[in-house]
Design an enzyme around this catalytic site. Structure first.
Site, PDB file in Angstrom:
ATOM      1  CB  THR A 110     -15.018   1.118   2.720  1.00  0.00           C
ATOM      2  OG1 THR A 110     -15.472   2.029   1.703  1.00  0.00           O
ATOM      3  CG2 THR A 110     -15.100  -0.303   2.187  1.00  0.00           C
ATOM      4  CE  LYS A 144     -12.043  -0.488  -9.394  1.00  0.00           C
ATOM      5  NZ  LYS A 144     -11.068  -1.370  -8.702  1.00  0.00           N
ATOM      6  CE1 TYR A 180     -13.035   2.765  -8.478  1.00  0.00           C
ATOM      7  CE2 TYR A 180     -15.384   2.463  -8.837  1.00  0.00           C
ATOM      8  CZ  TYR A 180     -14.216   2.112  -8.192  1.00  0.00           C
ATOM      9  OH  TYR A 180     -14.226   1.106  -7.251  1.00  0.00           O
ATOM     10  CG  ASP A 229      -2.159   0.859   1.040  1.00  0.00           C
ATOM     11  OD1 ASP A 229      -2.021   2.079   0.821  1.00  0.00           O
ATOM     12  OD2 ASP A 229      -3.265   0.313   1.093  1.00  0.00           O
ATOM     13  CG  ASP A 243       3.041   4.625  -6.761  1.00  0.00           C
ATOM     14  OD1 ASP A 243       2.049   4.099  -7.307  1.00  0.00           O
ATOM     15  OD2 ASP A 243       3.424   5.791  -7.021  1.00  0.00           O
ATOM     16  CB  VAL A 244       0.268  -0.566  -7.814  1.00  0.00           C
ATOM     17  CG1 VAL A 244       0.115  -1.351  -6.518  1.00  0.00           C
ATOM     18  CG2 VAL A 244      -0.858   0.446  -7.987  1.00  0.00           C
TER      19      VAL A 244
END
Length: 252
Positions: A192, A161, A157, A40, A64-65
């Site tokens: 969340t 997705k 987004y 993360d 950092d992906v």
């Protein structure tokens, strides 16, 4: 006879695991017997503590992906310290770019592509050789009903997705010959921290159009993720499994 999910001896890598669904994923995998590495941008010490509290080994790595070198370094450390990478739960995502299409910011569009889609591609490609070598692997991607239904004010987004579903199915096709399955969970409204930031009237509308008339708990998504990572789901690949409380149904 009770059905038991047993991931003993497996090593899982969960991205975006510091909170929300990712944290629940990590804990569920640990309860099932897997050792878990949590990647993360934020320090995932609390999540690692959850994993260790379940009696499993844990690694909390800042990563950092969108930075391939960081991903490669993190995966190398997971293999060195935990022994392998058998499971990838690709959960890291951005969700804060909300604006009508004509007002979507190009730089945030690109950021969302980099994190939500290319980040998954990068993580999967880096762990892929380890899964191929082991002849076994599980990849589970966190998609969204916004990717299947669209989302007002969520063009970037939704696009990322939706793209993630195509990537997942391609990984399923190419991974099948190596003993690797790839699936996606497609959550709806989940309670969340991020959902808590949504205006109360909008939260109410989202819940009202959900057939079960409530938001999901993160654990309810994580339980499905855990199943898909297990041998119980050995014949499931290329699936987009909706965990949405019926939000995609016609509800009145």
């Amino acid at each position: 006879m009770a059905v038991e999910i047993d991931l003993s001896g497996r090593v899982a890598l969960v991205t975006g695991g510091s909170r929300g669904i990712g944290r629940a994923d990590a804990f569920a995998l640990a309860r099932a017997g897997a050792d878990v590495a949590v990647l993360d941008l934020l320090a995932s010490v609390e999540t690692a503590g959850d994993v260790e509290g379940a009696g499993r080994r844990a690694l909390a790595l800042e990563c950092d992906v969108t930075d391939r070198a960081q991903v490669e370094g993190a995966v190398a450390r997971v293999v060195e310290e935990l022994g392998s990478v058998d499971i990838l739960v690709a959960n890291a995502a951005t969700l804060d770019h909300v604006a009508r299409f004509e007002e979507q910011a190009p730089h945030l569009w690109q950021r969302d592509l980099d994190v939500n889609l290319t980040g998954v591609f990068t993580c999967a490609q880096v762990v892929w050789p380890h899964m191929v070598e082991g002849g076994w692997g599980r990849i589970v991607c966190t998609a969204s009903v916004v990717g299947t239904m669209g989302g007002f004010g969520q063009a970037s987004y939704a696009a990322t997705k939706a793209g993630l579903l195509g990537l997942t199915r391609t990984l399923a096709l190419e991974g099948a010959r190596h003993g690797i399955t790839a699936n996606a969970v497609v959550p709806g409204v989940v309670g969340t921290e991020m959902f808590g930031l949504v205006a109360p009237e909008k939260r109410a509308r989202m819940v009202a159009r959900t057939a079960l008339r409530r938001s999901a708990e993160p654990d309810e998504v994580a339980n499905v993720v855990c199943f898909l990572c297990s041998d119980l789901a050995s014949y499931v690949t290329g699936a987009a499994l909706e965990v949405d409380g019926g939000i995609s149904l016609f509800t009145f």
